[in-house]
Scaffold this motif. Sequence first.
Motif, mmCIF file in Angstrom:
data_model
loop_
_atom_site.group_PDB
_atom_site.id
_atom_site.type_symbol
_atom_site.label_atom_id
_atom_site.label_comp_id
_atom_site.label_asym_id
_atom_site.label_seq_id
_atom_site.Cartn_x
_atom_site.Cartn_y
_atom_site.Cartn_z
ATOM 1 N N UNK A 1 0.833 -1.210 0.000
ATOM 2 C CA UNK A 1 0.000 0.000 0.000
ATOM 3 C C UNK A 1 0.866 1.258 0.000
ATOM 4 N N UNK A 2 1.910 1.268 0.853
ATOM 5 C CA UNK A 2 2.794 2.435 0.916
ATOM 6 C C UNK A 2 3.565 2.611 -0.391
ATOM 7 N N UNK A 3 3.962 1.516 -0.988
ATOM 8 C CA UNK A 3 4.688 1.580 -2.253
ATOM 9 C C UNK A 3 3.781 2.111 -3.361
ATOM 10 N N UNK A 4 2.531 1.624 -3.382
ATOM 11 C CA UNK A 4 1.578 2.112 -4.392
ATOM 12 C C UNK A 4 1.322 3.611 -4.218
ATOM 13 N N UNK A 5 1.216 4.031 -2.956
ATOM 14 C CA UNK A 5 0.987 5.458 -2.690
ATOM 15 C C UNK A 5 2.158 6.294 -3.188
ATOM 16 N N UNK A 6 3.380 5.792 -2.966
ATOM 17 C CA UNK A 6 4.572 6.526 -3.419
ATOM 18 C C UNK A 6 4.626 6.583 -4.942
ATOM 19 N N UNK A 7 4.274 5.469 -5.590
ATOM 20 C CA UNK A 7 4.257 5.445 -7.059
ATOM 21 C C UNK A 7 3.232 6.441 -7.594
ATOM 22 N N UNK A 8 2.059 6.488 -6.948
ATOM 23 C CA UNK A 8 1.015 7.423 -7.384
ATOM 24 C C UNK A 8 1.497 8.870 -7.267
ATOM 25 N N UNK A 9 2.200 9.163 -6.187
ATOM 26 C CA UNK A 9 2.735 10.522 -6.009
ATOM 27 C C UNK A 9 3.788 10.824 -7.055
ATOM 28 N N UNK A 10 4.627 9.859 -7.355
ATOM 29 C CA UNK A 10 5.658 10.074 -8.368
ATOM 30 C C UNK A 10 5.044 10.327 -9.735
ATOM 31 N N UNK B 1 3.189 18.416 -3.329
ATOM 32 C CA UNK B 1 3.152 16.979 -3.644
ATOM 33 C C UNK B 1 4.509 16.340 -3.378
ATOM 34 N N UNK B 2 5.577 17.119 -3.632
ATOM 35 C CA UNK B 2 6.914 16.602 -3.343
ATOM 36 C C UNK B 2 7.084 16.333 -1.844
ATOM 37 N N UNK B 3 6.503 17.200 -1.014
ATOM 38 C CA UNK B 3 6.530 16.975 0.429
ATOM 39 C C UNK B 3 5.751 15.710 0.787
ATOM 40 N N UNK B 4 4.603 15.531 0.114
ATOM 41 C CA UNK B 4 3.839 14.297 0.314
ATOM 42 C C UNK B 4 4.673 13.078 -0.069
ATOM 43 N N UNK B 5 5.429 13.210 -1.159
ATOM 44 C CA UNK B 5 6.275 12.106 -1.609
ATOM 45 C C UNK B 5 7.354 11.761 -0.597
ATOM 46 N N UNK B 6 7.955 12.798 -0.018
ATOM 47 C CA UNK B 6 8.986 12.544 0.994
ATOM 48 C C UNK B 6 8.382 11.852 2.212
ATOM 49 N N UNK B 7 7.184 12.307 2.617
ATOM 50 C CA UNK B 7 6.511 11.671 3.750
ATOM 51 C C UNK B 7 6.160 10.222 3.415
ATOM 52 N N UNK B 8 5.680 10.009 2.181
ATOM 53 C CA UNK B 8 5.338 8.644 1.761
ATOM 54 C C UNK B 8 6.581 7.763 1.728
ATOM 55 N N UNK B 9 7.717 8.338 1.339
ATOM 56 C CA UNK B 9 8.964 7.573 1.335
ATOM 57 C C UNK B 9 9.382 7.157 2.730
ATOM 58 N N UNK B 10 9.194 8.059 3.696
ATOM 59 C CA UNK B 10 9.505 7.736 5.088
ATOM 60 C C UNK B 10 8.586 6.632 5.591
ATOM 61 N N UNK B 11 7.299 6.752 5.255
ATOM 62 C CA UNK B 11 6.329 5.743 5.691
ATOM 63 C C UNK B 11 6.637 4.379 5.072
ATOM 64 N N UNK B 12 7.038 4.387 3.804
ATOM 65 C CA UNK B 12 7.401 3.127 3.149
ATOM 66 C C UNK B 12 8.621 2.509 3.812
ATOM 67 N N UNK B 13 9.606 3.331 4.134
ATOM 68 C CA UNK B 13 10.816 2.827 4.793
ATOM 69 C C UNK B 13 10.472 2.202 6.143
ATOM 70 N N UNK B 14 9.563 2.837 6.883
ATOM 71 C CA UNK B 14 9.143 2.282 8.178
ATOM 72 C C UNK B 14 8.448 0.942 7.986
ATOM 73 N N UNK B 15 7.581 0.878 6.984
ATOM 74 C CA UNK B 15 6.865 -0.368 6.721
ATOM 75 C C UNK B 15 7.829 -1.478 6.314
ATOM 76 N N UNK B 16 8.816 -1.130 5.500
ATOM 77 C CA UNK B 16 9.815 -2.121 5.088
ATOM 78 C C UNK B 16 10.653 -2.578 6.277
ATOM 79 N N UNK B 17 10.937 -1.662 7.181
ATOM 80 C CA UNK B 17 11.692 -2.012 8.381
ATOM 81 C C UNK B 17 10.889 -2.963 9.265
ATOM 82 N N UNK B 18 9.592 -2.679 9.401
ATOM 83 C CA UNK B 18 8.723 -3.562 10.179
ATOM 84 C C UNK B 18 8.672 -4.950 9.560
#
Length: 245
Positions: A46-55, A127-144
């Motif tokens: 889900x986080x990856x899809x969100x990041x792709x959508x922002x990109x 939107x770029x700020x949203x992308x950075x936030x989404x990247x952080x969220x994706x990294x957290x999810x990947x870490x989990x």
Amino acid sequence: MKADPAAQRRLLDLAEVDAELARVLHRRRTMPELAEITEAEKTVRAKSDALVAIQIQLDDLDREVAKQEKEIDAVRAREDRDRKLLAGGTLNSKQLTDMEHELATLERRQSVLEDDLLELMERREAIDMDGKHAGVELAKAQETLAEATGRRDENLADLDTNQARREAERAKLIPTLPADLLAFYERRRAQRGIGASLLRARRCGACRIEIDTREMSRIRETPADEVVECQECGAILVRTPESGL
């Protein structure tokens, strides 16, 4: 069927090993990390899809910005050309009037384009700020996910070690048992889950049900080399001094 009492008692060792192997299998299937990993994988997707959508939004905006900048450059170039013509002194009065009108139009057009470009840039920044936030969220999810996967792998390694040890114990026990007794045990285990258990204090060790007085009398009178079964669960009842006979 008949079997040496000592061989029957060795069934308890085999049943203990098989019970542990069953517990290992159960833990493999039900360890909490499996559910955690499933949920973590869903979150990562889900986080990856969100990041792709922002990109994709950013790419679209970049194309719009480039188009807008190209239009602005074209307007500026046209304005520069007109001003040079105006400054050249070669235009008649009508041409001068038309040129001044065109320059005013170009200035208004440039102002509108620049305002639109500013709006696009502001949207892109947000939107770029949203992308950075989404990247952080994706990294957290990947870490989990990585952390849960690591714990699962550690647990599986422990289970592999335990299973290998128990399978080695089982391989040593099998040759010590009569073939017909072993086959009888395996059938009971396949049907009931537990092949043999200790009869202790008038209670079946497999189903934990207390055996009634009449059945206990029958078991008490059964020769020691005769295999008896629990009437409730079908497991082979191994008799020892603890059985209360």
